[in-house]
Each structure stands twice: as C-alpha cells, then as structure tokens.
Enzyme design. Structure first.
Site, PDB file in Angstrom:
ATOM      1  N   PHE A 134      -5.711  11.155 -34.656  1.00 43.28           N
ATOM      2  CA  PHE A 134      -4.935  11.936 -35.616  1.00 43.28           C
ATOM      3  C   PHE A 134      -3.697  12.448 -34.877  1.00 43.28           C
ATOM      4  O   PHE A 134      -3.817  12.989 -33.781  1.00 43.28           O
ATOM      5  CB  PHE A 134      -5.799  13.107 -36.093  1.00 43.28           C
ATOM      6  CG  PHE A 134      -5.250  13.847 -37.266  1.00 43.28           C
ATOM      7  CD1 PHE A 134      -5.546  13.452 -38.554  1.00 43.28           C
ATOM      8  CD2 PHE A 134      -4.438  14.965 -37.091  1.00 43.28           C
ATOM      9  CE1 PHE A 134      -5.048  14.153 -39.652  1.00 43.28           C
ATOM     10  CE2 PHE A 134      -3.935  15.655 -38.174  1.00 43.28           C
ATOM     11  CZ  PHE A 134      -4.231  15.259 -39.460  1.00 43.28           C
ATOM     12  N   ASP A 204     -13.016  15.896 -30.784  1.00 41.64           N
ATOM     13  CA  ASP A 204     -12.545  16.405 -32.067  1.00 41.64           C
ATOM     14  C   ASP A 204     -13.562  15.958 -33.119  1.00 41.64           C
ATOM     15  O   ASP A 204     -13.756  14.758 -33.347  1.00 41.64           O
ATOM     16  CB  ASP A 204     -11.147  15.840 -32.373  1.00 41.64           C
ATOM     17  CG  ASP A 204     -10.548  16.469 -33.626  1.00 41.64           C
ATOM     18  OD1 ASP A 204     -11.315  16.785 -34.554  1.00 41.64           O
ATOM     19  OD2 ASP A 204      -9.322  16.610 -33.680  1.00 41.64           O
ATOM     20  N   TYR A 229     -12.308  22.962 -43.154  1.00 40.31           N
ATOM     21  CA  TYR A 229     -11.977  22.735 -44.573  1.00 40.31           C
ATOM     22  C   TYR A 229     -12.307  21.334 -45.073  1.00 40.31           C
ATOM     23  O   TYR A 229     -12.027  21.014 -46.218  1.00 40.31           O
ATOM     24  CB  TYR A 229     -10.498  23.031 -44.838  1.00 40.31           C
ATOM     25  CG  TYR A 229      -9.518  22.328 -43.909  1.00 40.31           C
ATOM     26  CD1 TYR A 229      -9.158  21.011 -44.117  1.00 40.31           C
ATOM     27  CD2 TYR A 229      -8.956  23.003 -42.840  1.00 40.31           C
ATOM     28  CE1 TYR A 229      -8.274  20.371 -43.277  1.00 40.31           C
ATOM     29  CE2 TYR A 229      -8.059  22.375 -41.985  1.00 40.31           C
ATOM     30  CZ  TYR A 229      -7.712  21.059 -42.202  1.00 40.31           C
ATOM     31  OH  TYR A 229      -6.847  20.438 -41.364  1.00 40.31           O
ATOM     32  N   LYS A 230     -12.872  20.485 -44.230  1.00 37.64           N
ATOM     33  CA  LYS A 230     -13.199  19.127 -44.685  1.00 37.64           C
ATOM     34  C   LYS A 230     -14.625  19.131 -45.244  1.00 37.64           C
ATOM     35  O   LYS A 230     -14.861  19.751 -46.267  1.00 37.64           O
ATOM     36  CB  LYS A 230     -12.962  18.153 -43.542  1.00 37.64           C
ATOM     37  CG  LYS A 230     -11.457  18.099 -43.206  1.00 37.64           C
ATOM     38  CD  LYS A 230     -11.106  17.274 -42.008  1.00 37.64           C
ATOM     39  CE  LYS A 230      -9.576  17.241 -41.846  1.00 37.64           C
ATOM     40  NZ  LYS A 230      -9.169  16.675 -40.557  1.00 37.64           N
ATOM     41  N   ARG A 378      -7.954   5.878 -48.535  1.00 37.73           N
ATOM     42  CA  ARG A 378      -9.228   6.420 -48.041  1.00 37.73           C
ATOM     43  C   ARG A 378     -10.018   7.023 -49.211  1.00 37.73           C
ATOM     44  O   ARG A 378      -9.461   7.723 -50.054  1.00 37.73           O
ATOM     45  CB  ARG A 378      -8.996   7.531 -47.013  1.00 37.73           C
ATOM     46  CG  ARG A 378      -8.177   7.118 -45.814  1.00 37.73           C
ATOM     47  CD  ARG A 378      -8.170   8.208 -44.757  1.00 37.73           C
ATOM     48  NE  ARG A 378      -7.771   9.509 -45.292  1.00 37.73           N
ATOM     49  CZ  ARG A 378      -7.871  10.652 -44.638  1.00 37.73           C
ATOM     50  NH1 ARG A 378      -8.389  10.668 -43.415  1.00 37.73           N
ATOM     51  NH2 ARG A 378      -7.470  11.782 -45.182  1.00 37.73           N
TER      52      ARG A 378
HETATM   53  C1  LIG Z   1      -7.950  17.119 -40.077  1.00 38.61           C
HETATM   54  C2  LIG Z   1      -7.778  16.906 -38.617  1.00 38.61           C
HETATM   55  C3  LIG Z   1      -7.052  17.814 -37.844  1.00 38.61           C
HETATM   56  C4  LIG Z   1      -6.342  18.966 -38.540  1.00 38.61           C
HETATM   57  O1  LIG Z   1      -5.839  19.907 -37.683  1.00 38.61           O
HETATM   58  P1  LIG Z   1      -5.236  21.256 -38.300  1.00 38.61           P
HETATM   59  O2  LIG Z   1      -4.885  22.047 -37.133  1.00 38.61           O
HETATM   60  O3  LIG Z   1      -6.314  21.844 -39.161  1.00 38.61           O
HETATM   61  O4  LIG Z   1      -4.074  20.899 -39.155  1.00 38.61           O
HETATM   62  C5  LIG Z   1      -6.965  17.591 -36.487  1.00 38.61           C
HETATM   63  N1  LIG Z   1      -7.567  16.523 -35.905  1.00 38.61           N
HETATM   64  C6  LIG Z   1      -8.265  15.629 -36.629  1.00 38.61           C
HETATM   65  C7  LIG Z   1      -8.917  14.477 -35.965  1.00 38.61           C
HETATM   66  C8  LIG Z   1      -8.374  15.783 -37.998  1.00 38.61           C
HETATM   67  O5  LIG Z   1      -9.052  14.893 -38.709  1.00 38.61           O
END
Ligand SMILES: *Cc1c(COP(=O)(O)O)cnc(C)c1O
Length: 419
Positions: A134, A204, A229-230, A378
């Site tokens: 990401f 992560d 939040y996921k 997705r």
């Molecule tokens: C959703 C996600 C994030 C989001 O990071 P935020 O700081 O909440 O914006 C980071 N890393 C991964 C792998 C994600 O899927």
C-alpha cells in the site's frame, strides 16, 4: 466445518438460502445497519456500521462529555481507552492484552514502529519494503529513511524478498494481506525468513485483522500495526493499533515522544521518560469519540470464532468467483487474486481495462465494490454481515454489467476524488 458447500457446483438462490439458514454467524448481521437492498462488497475499505455505535457515541457525548466533563477522564475510563481497546483487540491478533494499544492512524503507527525497529538494529542501514505494498507504507518508509543519514530503502518485487534480505537489513515492513490482490503472506515462515538475516519485521495487518485468524505469538512477530475501520468496523478514520512483542517492548523507542507516552504524564516533568509498558507507544491525547465507536465495534468480536469467520470468508469468495467465471466464461474479468483461497485474504481482485466504469455502473445498481489503479476491481466479503444470498446477487450484478456492457456510458467515466 460449515460452509463447505459454498462455491461448489451450481450456485442457486436456494443453495445460498440454505447456507444462510445454517450459518453460525448469521445473527451478527442483525447487529449492523445495512441499507436495504444494497450489496455491500467494500467492507475491506470501510466496514459497515454496528448498531451499537450510535448508542455508544451518544452516551459518550451526552453523559460522559456533557455531564461528566473533565471528570470523565477518570470516571468514564477515557484515559485507559488506548489500553482497554488494545486488550479487546489482542485475541484477534494472537497477542497478549498488554502488547497492544489503539492510537493514531496506521500511517503514523507504522512510522513509530519503523523508527523503533531501526533503533533496535543500530548497526544496520536498510529498510526493506515490497513495491506492491500500500503506497502509504512505502511513503512512510521513505520518510523514515530520510531522517537517518545512511538509511537506504530497498524496494522488492513480489517473490524477491529472500534475495533482498542480508545483514545490512534492519527491518522489513511487510503487509500480511496485499491491499490490491489479497495475496496473503504466511506470517510464520516469512517472519522466520526475515529473522534469519537478523532483521526485525513490522507487519501491516490492515487487510487481515477481523478477516483471517492471526497468531502473532506463534509467528514470533516483532511488531505490527493495522486499521480500525476495515474489517473491524470502527468507522471512517477510526484509530489504528500497534503491537510490540514483549521481548522488544521495554527497549522499543518510538520517535513521537509526547506526554501520553510518558511514564508519569501527570508529573509534568521536563524530562521525557517512556512508560514502562506498551503505553510508551502512545503520543498525544486519545480521540475519545472515535475510540468509543471502535470500542463498540470491537465488542462485537468478543465471542466470534475466527476459524468460522475464515471458513465463511472462503465460502463467500469462492461463491462469487465461481458465479462470475462460470457465467461469463471467456468474457470474465481476469482474476488477479490467488486462485487458492488459502493464499488470499477476504477480497477478490479482478483486472479489466474498463474496471473503473464497471465499478461505477455497479454502484449505480446498488452493488458497492471499489477500484484501484490501473485496472483493478476489488470486491470484499465481510463474514460478519454478508450473506451467501447477497454475494450471489452481487456476483450476478457483475455478470450482468459485464455481459451487457452497461458500463459503457460517458457518466461512468467521470472520476471522483475517492475511488
Ligand atoms: C488501509 C491501509 C492503510 C491505511 O492507512 P491510514 O493511515 O489509515 O490511512 C495502510 N496500510 C495498508 C496496507 C492498508 O491496507
């Protein structure tokens, strides 16, 4: 295990109805607000709203804030929220309650953990990140590298991690379930591989927490962070979490040293002394209203068996895949996720040159998935609130939009800021 029938053979509405009838997780759906008729396949980006959340937030606002005012830091346990929520999350991570805290965002937490990891390997000067990660993870690693004069960022392509690991590597920042393809690393064997070169690993867990069973202890993982939040359903921008294994905890020095991470915040000393607990990962004042939403969402997981969640997740994604591929045949969008469900998380990614338009046309019809550049659609399957019936209908909508080319209209080509 339940759900075995899913995705095998013909998938009819009646097969799905009977799977839903036998679903041991069926009752959890009642505990979410879901707009009627909507097929929501985007729980991996923003989880649905648990019904308890609005009640919980109004209590925090009206009673604890409104009436209790500043007394609520003690009387309502506000000050303990980062640890209390960490304790509720720990069983989902295979961690102990005193190794997890909830604070800040995933991006900020990754920054803190990466710096802490580098400081535990001061003689080394490489951060390894996967190029498929990401983007925020890559950007954070870049930012960390820039702060350290000799630090180098080593971006690795898929399948090349082994070759990138040597005794210059301080830390590898890896994502358990890939945000695009849902490809899942084996937590234990990859951690072992990183450890063999003497480096630490920061995992992560954004796309795995609440979707796949995680055992950080069994994997001997060093550090981890992830989103609230996921699949955890904590609400837009919910606070994130951090884990540091006990063996590193009291030596872990994160860089955003601030008063809430102090050993004695209310001594207001001019000298920073990190807390002798996981509290040392904290920085400033916790966002109590957001914490309340996440806490109510985490309480849903108290009696949930993650193996059952996983089995259902696989059943749902197999059903979707089978319907799309069998009905569209050669016209089916190309599967970008691993075909073996044991090698992926809880969403499916498909490549299609008109992926953006297809997703817009689906949203127009009440089926929500999302789009990631350059051509990735997705569709996620949140086992707590999705039914087999919904997934069948969602798959049928995708089939119809692709087969009829209903996406081929100028209005579906217009881009919004968030995709
Ligand atoms: C959703 C996600 C994030 C989001 O990071 P935020 O700081 O909440 O914006 C980071 N890393 C991964 C792998 C994600 O899927």
């Amino acid at each position: 295990m339940k759900y075995q029938a899913a995705g095998v053979g013909e998938s009819s509405a009646s097969d799905c109805a009977s799977l839903d009838g036998e679903d041991p997780l069926a009752l959890y759906r009642e505990r979410f607000f879901l707009p009627s008729g909507l097929k929501y396949c985007d729980g991996m980006s923003l989880g649905a709203l648990p019904k308890e959340v609005p009640r919980s937030i109004s209590k925090v606002i009206e009673q604890e804030w409104g009436e209790g005012l500043i007394r609520s830091w003690n009387s309502a346990g506000w000050i303990d929220a980062p640890r209390r929520l960490g304790g509720k999350l720990a069983p989902l991570l295979g961690a102990d309650a005193d190794e997890v805290v909830v604070a800040d965002s995933t991006s900020v937490n990754l920054f803190k953990l990466l710096v802490a990891a580098i400081r535990l390997r001061p003689e080394r000067h490489v951060i390894v990140v996967e190029s498929s990660n990401f983007p925020t993870d890559i950007y954070v690693a870049e930012g960390v590298a820039e702060l350290h004069p000799r630090m180098e960022l080593r971006l690795v392509e898929e399948g090349e991690l082994g070759a990138a690991l040597d005794d210059d590597v301080a830390v590898a920042l890896l994502t358990h379930v890939d945000y695009k393809t849902a490809k899942m690393h084996d937590l234990s064997s990859v951690t072992r591989e990183v450890h063999r070169c003497g480096a630490l690993v920061v995992w992560d867990l954004s796309h795995s927490t609440g979707a796949v069973p995680i055992d950080l202890h069994a994997a001997d993982a060093d550090m981890a962070a992830g989103c609230g939040y996921k699949y955890l359903n904590g609400g837009p921008g919910a606070p994130a979490f951090m884990f540091v294994a006990r063996e590193h905890l009291l030596r872990a020095e994160q860089p955003i040293t601030a008063w809430i991470g102090h050993d004695q915040p209310f001594e207001f000393s001019t000298e920073y002394v990190p807390a002798r607990s996981v509290n040392r990962l904290l920085s400033g004042t916790p966002p109590i209203v957001s914490m309340a939403a996440l806490e109510a969402a985490l309480d849903l997981w108290r009696d949930v068996d993650l193996e059952t969640v996983r089995a259902k997740s696989i059943g749902l994604s197999q059903l979707f895949l089978q319907v799309v591929e069998s009905r569209l045949g050669d016209a089916a969008p190309r599967l970008l996720s691993p075909r073996d469900p044991n090698e992926r998380g809880s969403h499916l990614a498909f490549g299609h040159p008109n992926g953006y338009e297809i997703v817009q046309a689906l949203i127009d019809r009440g089926m929500i998935g999302d789009f990631r550049e350059p051509e990735v659609m997705r569709f996620g399957f949140a086992p707590l609130y999705m039914r087999f019936t919904d997934v069948l209908q969602a798959a049928e909508m995708l089939v119809d939009v692709v087969a009829s080319r209903a996406w081929d209209q100028p209005k579906y080509r217009e881009r919004s800021t968030v995709t």
